[in-house]
Design a protein around this motif. Structure first.
Motif, PDB file in Angstrom:
ATOM      1  N   ILE A   1       8.388  21.523  47.818  1.00  0.00           N
ATOM      2  CA  ILE A   1       7.552  22.582  48.391  1.00  0.00           C
ATOM      3  C   ILE A   1       6.106  22.316  47.987  1.00  0.00           C
ATOM      4  O   ILE A   1       5.786  22.251  46.806  1.00  0.00           O
ATOM      5  N   VAL A   2       5.245  22.141  48.976  1.00  0.00           N
ATOM      6  CA  VAL A   2       3.842  21.846  48.722  1.00  0.00           C
ATOM      7  C   VAL A   2       3.048  23.124  48.496  1.00  0.00           C
ATOM      8  O   VAL A   2       2.133  23.184  47.678  1.00  0.00           O
ATOM      9  N   ASP A   3       3.392  24.165  49.240  1.00  0.00           N
ATOM     10  CA  ASP A   3       2.651  25.418  49.157  1.00  0.00           C
ATOM     11  C   ASP A   3       3.516  26.515  49.762  1.00  0.00           C
ATOM     12  O   ASP A   3       4.567  26.233  50.367  1.00  0.00           O
ATOM     13  N   VAL A   4       3.080  27.751  49.620  1.00  0.00           N
ATOM     14  CA  VAL A   4       3.748  28.875  50.261  1.00  0.00           C
ATOM     15  C   VAL A   4       2.706  29.669  51.031  1.00  0.00           C
ATOM     16  O   VAL A   4       1.659  30.033  50.467  1.00  0.00           O
ATOM     17  N   ALA A   5       2.954  29.899  52.313  1.00  0.00           N
ATOM     18  CA  ALA A   5       2.079  30.727  53.141  1.00  0.00           C
ATOM     19  C   ALA A   5       2.735  32.084  53.339  1.00  0.00           C
ATOM     20  O   ALA A   5       3.954  32.224  53.237  1.00  0.00           O
ATOM     21  N   VAL A   6       1.914  33.072  53.631  1.00  0.00           N
ATOM     22  CA  VAL A   6       2.405  34.429  53.831  1.00  0.00           C
ATOM     23  C   VAL A   6       2.205  34.818  55.287  1.00  0.00           C
ATOM     24  O   VAL A   6       1.076  34.829  55.783  1.00  0.00           O
ATOM     25  N   GLN A   7       3.297  35.099  55.969  1.00  0.00           N
ATOM     26  CA  GLN A   7       3.262  35.458  57.388  1.00  0.00           C
ATOM     27  C   GLN A   7       3.408  36.977  57.515  1.00  0.00           C
ATOM     28  O   GLN A   7       4.292  37.578  56.904  1.00  0.00           O
ATOM     29  N   ILE A   8       2.521  37.579  58.301  1.00  0.00           N
ATOM     30  CA  ILE A   8       2.532  39.026  58.499  1.00  0.00           C
ATOM     31  C   ILE A   8       3.078  39.334  59.885  1.00  0.00           C
ATOM     32  O   ILE A   8       2.532  38.886  60.893  1.00  0.00           O
ATOM     33  N   GLY A   9       4.163  40.093  59.944  1.00  0.00           N
ATOM     34  CA  GLY A   9       4.788  40.418  61.215  1.00  0.00           C
ATOM     35  C   GLY A   9       4.175  41.637  61.875  1.00  0.00           C
ATOM     36  O   GLY A   9       3.259  42.276  61.356  1.00  0.00           O
ATOM     37  N   ARG A  10       4.693  41.988  63.041  1.00  0.00           N
ATOM     38  CA  ARG A  10       4.177  43.119  63.827  1.00  0.00           C
ATOM     39  C   ARG A  10       4.234  44.424  63.058  1.00  0.00           C
ATOM     40  O   ARG A  10       3.349  45.270  63.165  1.00  0.00           O
TER      41      ARG A  10
ATOM     42  N   GLY B   1       4.147  44.695  59.870  1.00  0.00           N
ATOM     43  CA  GLY B   1       3.553  44.523  58.549  1.00  0.00           C
ATOM     44  C   GLY B   1       4.457  43.822  57.570  1.00  0.00           C
ATOM     45  O   GLY B   1       4.045  43.561  56.438  1.00  0.00           O
ATOM     46  N   ARG B   2       5.677  43.515  57.971  1.00  0.00           N
ATOM     47  CA  ARG B   2       6.591  42.848  57.046  1.00  0.00           C
ATOM     48  C   ARG B   2       6.035  41.496  56.631  1.00  0.00           C
ATOM     49  O   ARG B   2       5.560  40.711  57.451  1.00  0.00           O
ATOM     50  N   VAL B   3       6.102  41.232  55.344  1.00  0.00           N
ATOM     51  CA  VAL B   3       5.572  39.996  54.777  1.00  0.00           C
ATOM     52  C   VAL B   3       6.718  38.998  54.622  1.00  0.00           C
ATOM     53  O   VAL B   3       7.703  39.284  53.933  1.00  0.00           O
ATOM     54  N   THR B   4       6.569  37.856  55.263  1.00  0.00           N
ATOM     55  CA  THR B   4       7.580  36.808  55.149  1.00  0.00           C
ATOM     56  C   THR B   4       6.958  35.579  54.507  1.00  0.00           C
ATOM     57  O   THR B   4       6.060  34.965  55.081  1.00  0.00           O
ATOM     58  N   PRO B   5       7.385  35.208  53.305  1.00  0.00           N
ATOM     59  CA  PRO B   5       6.877  33.981  52.690  1.00  0.00           C
ATOM     60  C   PRO B   5       7.499  32.755  53.362  1.00  0.00           C
ATOM     61  O   PRO B   5       8.701  32.723  53.628  1.00  0.00           O
ATOM     62  N   VAL B   6       6.661  31.770  53.632  1.00  0.00           N
ATOM     63  CA  VAL B   6       7.100  30.548  54.317  1.00  0.00           C
ATOM     64  C   VAL B   6       6.773  29.349  53.449  1.00  0.00           C
ATOM     65  O   VAL B   6       5.614  29.151  53.064  1.00  0.00           O
ATOM     66  N   ALA B   7       7.781  28.562  53.117  1.00  0.00           N
ATOM     67  CA  ALA B   7       7.577  27.359  52.309  1.00  0.00           C
ATOM     68  C   ALA B   7       7.003  26.247  53.187  1.00  0.00           C
ATOM     69  O   ALA B   7       7.559  25.938  54.246  1.00  0.00           O
ATOM     70  N   LEU B   8       5.891  25.659  52.763  1.00  0.00           N
ATOM     71  CA  LEU B   8       5.308  24.504  53.436  1.00  0.00           C
ATOM     72  C   LEU B   8       5.816  23.260  52.714  1.00  0.00           C
ATOM     73  O   LEU B   8       5.612  23.104  51.510  1.00  0.00           O
ATOM     74  N   LEU B   9       6.475  22.386  53.457  1.00  0.00           N
ATOM     75  CA  LEU B   9       7.232  21.283  52.870  1.00  0.00           C
ATOM     76  C   LEU B   9       6.631  19.928  53.201  1.00  0.00           C
ATOM     77  O   LEU B   9       5.931  19.774  54.206  1.00  0.00           O
TER      78      LEU B   9
END
Length: 697
Positions: A345-354, A356-364
């Motif tokens: 895992i190089v980094d983790v981005a935070v995705q914000i849904g419609r 407001g739900r926060v979904t962490p996304v692993a950047l690989l």
């Protein structure tokens, strides 16, 4: 014949340059031209030292000041030129790329991942030209292009295409900092070189992080990001993206060196950037050893490679070996095996849904999972991150749920610098709007509501979707374009759009603008159920919205009840304690309340009783597109549903009729043709209802 273009060491903008400049209005035209010439010369040298030598002699801020001054003078005195470094900021958008013929064929390379095939290549070379020396290079995983220089100036840059001709992307190539506009030193009068445009791995991950946090779809891998960027019709978009280039071969030149290694050694003298991973191999065994070492080192490089390239060094031997119709016979690519499932895992981005739900996304680091290259994977939620003890730098196993959605299955090895018990923690504030992030059980939510740009974009998309008010002319791409253009800063801004602003955007004609505005106009008096669903209240889709509309009849009643007596909502079908709480939270949010009020300044939801009228249409499914006379599309949907039919937003094999009104969308009509669904106009639809004793009025 060669040409010389070396920088003058007396140039005042080369070492310790001044950054306090005289006002432009105090300069004569001749003084401006002289200063522009010196600035261009100095900036080119600074570019060479930065990109090629990786040894800059001035600070970034000083460079920026020189660059800004050059731009200022060129604009004030109309001194722009194709060779100027300022072309790196982009130019005017173009309508399409011109196809041009290459000055020399850009052929592919024979390749294999098997050592036996590499040795067979070496045996053939030995039989035909004797013992040779090889040059070994990384096999870049980017976009191959030809760069043509005439009299030292970049004349054109062309994609590989089919190897014989490609697309002229010169304007885009000029925006790449490591592509020199003019060559340095004693360069050939004519030079066509092959280079690989790529996106550095760290820049790719950062760019993907930004896209995810803006609510945009991230790129699958650096190569896709590069290919998608270099073919943009707007050079200013290319200029904003972090592309680089390595030059690695001469296609044609007025002066040729005797060997490939000698050519590569000359490249930096001319300002052409080369990788520092090139080695000479006296035998094929040495070349194979080089490949094995590069396989071990690939993760430490800041660019993607998928193998190594073994080339005969001597140019005369190359000519003697010749080429096939598809590839040069003097080179062979020894491919790496695909990375399989396990990757860091190089980094983790935070995705914000419609919602407001926060979904962490692993950047690989890109990895092969079931034959698909994956560079990101869902971490689902904070609770799951804690359970799996996942952190940046950990090596993880990636799987695909249902062979579709990649997710992190487990940690294989903790990062060397990580605490064995540590895991990634979400930020305290939203990366998009800086609002607080709050936990709700295993989930986390941005509290910014519709004031958050990420939620805004997705909210507009949902408002226009099939589950909302069904604006067929407004999809994800169109919403992004309108938001980026500053035309949509809220859902309410949909009702302020005008044809002039729309047609000024790329891809919008008068007809498409007129159709969208007509669709929007038809939503000013939506049925209450449709409006409630379109607002994107968490857990309130079309079914729950209809139950709320049936129970409370008026929008203000729903709103007041949600704000002051949320427990009353629990008596509605499909609404329990959790959903009632979500509806209450939505309407009591100041940001949401303001956004809803703005929409209500343009929209008046109609009361809708939704009482059953019978089962005359039971078993039928209708889809509507375009505007109807006398009734809205939503009212027509309610009518058929009240009489036992289904009304859906998209055409499928289960659809019985597509009802087409004025200014219909093309997508649904195409889908109807593909699925053999009967298409009826409004008169035919009314006749169909009348035959069953149903009045549409």
């Amino acid at each position: 014949m060669s040409r010389a273009d070396s920088v003058d060491e007396d140039n005042p903008y080369l070492r310790d340059p001044p950054t306090d400049f005289d006002p432009v209005e105090e300069l004569s035209a001749d003084e401006a031209r002289e200063q522009v010439a010196l600035l261009r010369e100095a900036i080119r040298e600074h570019d060479r030292r930065y990109y090629v030598e990786t040894d800059p002699i001035i600070a970034d801020r000083t460079y920026d000041a020189l660059f800004a001054r050059l731009q200022e003078l060129e604009d004030a005195f109309d001194l722009t030129h194709p060779d100027s470094p300022t072309r790196s900021v982009g130019g005017e958008p173009i309508e399409e790329f011109e196809t041009v013929e290459h000055v020399a064929p850009m052929l592919s390379i024979d390749q294999s991942g098997e050592e036996a095939d590499v040795r067979e290549f070496a045996d053939r070379v030995r039989r035909e030209v004797g013992d040779v020396r090889y040059v070994c290079e990384p096999k870049f995983d980017g976009v191959s292009m030809a760069f043509v220089y005439e009299d030292g100036s970049l004349e054109r840059a062309v994609t590989r295409g089919d190897g014989r001709e490609g697309d002229d992307v010169t304007q885009n190539a000029r925006t790449i900092g490591s592509v020199p506009q003019k060559l340095h030193g004693d360069s050939p009068d004519f030079l066509a070189v092959r280079g690989e445009v790529y996106m550095p791995k760290d820049a790719f991950q950062e760019h993907n992080r930004e896209r995810i946090e803006r609510g945009e779809e991230p790129f699958a891998n650096p190569r896709n990001a590069t290919a998608g960027t270099i073919r943009q019709l707007d050079p200013s978009i290319v200029a904003e993206r972090p592309l680089e280039v390595f030059f690695f071969d001469v296609l044609e030149a007025s002066d040729l060196e005797d060997s490939h290694r000698e050519e590569l050694e000359r490249f930096p003298e001319w300002g052409l950037r080369v990788t520092d991973q090139v080695e000479t191999a006296a035998s094929i065994d040495d070349a194979i050893d080089y490949r094995d070492r590069m396989l071990e080192a690939r993760d430490d490089l800041n660019y993607e490679i998928d193998g190594t390239v073994i080339k005969v060094d001597d140019r005369d031997a190359r000519e003697e070996l010749g080429r096939t119709a598809r590839h040069d016979r003097y080179a062979f690519a020894y491919k790496f095996p695909a990375r399989a499932e396990v990757t860091p895992i190089v980094d983790v981005a935070v995705q914000i849904g419609r919602t407001g739900r926060v979904t962490p996304v692993a950047l690989l680091e890109p990895v092969d999972v079931g034959g698909v290259t994956v560079s990101r994977a869902s971490l689902h939620n904070p609770e799951e991150i804690a359970e799996k003890n996942v952190d940046v730098g950990d090596t993880v196993r990636v799987q695909r749920a249902g062979d579709v959605i990649p997710y992190v299955a487990e940690v294989v090895e903790k990062g060397a610098e990580n605490d064995p018990e540590s895991h990634y923690e979400l930020p305290d504030h939203c990366p998009v709007c800086d609002s607080a992030i709050e936990r709700d059980g295993p989930m986390a939510f941005c509290t910014g509501g519709l004031a958050c740009d990420a939620q805004l974009r997705r909210s507009i998309e949902y408002y226009a979707s099939d589950d909302g008010l069904d604006l067929e002319g407004l999809g994800e791409k169109s919403v992004r374009q309108l938001v980026d253009a500053g035309l949509l800063e809220s859902v309410a801004d949909l009702y302020e759009l005008d044809g002039e602003n729309l047609t000024a955007l790329e891809g919008w004609g008068e007809k498409s603008a007129e159709n969208l505005l007509s669709e929007i106009e038809d939503t000013r008096n939506p049925p209450l159920a449709d409006f409630l669903s379109a607002l994107g209240i968490p857990h309130v889709g079309p079914t729950t919205a209809r139950e709320l509309a049936r129970e409370f009849a008026r929008f203000e009643t729903v709103r007041e009840t949600a704000e002051t007596e949320p427990e009353r909502l629990e008596g509605v079908d499909d609404v329990g304690e959790t959903v009632a709480g979500q509806i209450h939270d939505f309407f009591t949010s100041e940001a949401n309340a303001a956004a809803v009020d703005d929409v209500l300044a343009h929209v008046s939801p109609t009361e809708s009783e939704l009482e059953s009228g019978g089962d005359e249409l039971e078993g039928l499914t209708f889809v509507f597109t375009g505007s109807l006379e006398g009734v809205t599309r939503s009212e027509a949907q309610e009518t058929v549903e009240a009489h036992g039919a289904n009304a859906t937003g998209s055409v499928s094999g289960n659809t019985d009729y597509l009802v087409v009104g004025e200014n219909p969308g093309q997508t649904k009509r195409d889908d109807a043709g593909d699925n053999d669904v009967p298409i009826v106009d409004e008169d035919e639809f009314r006749e169909l209802l009348a035959e069953r004793g149903i009045d549409l009025e």
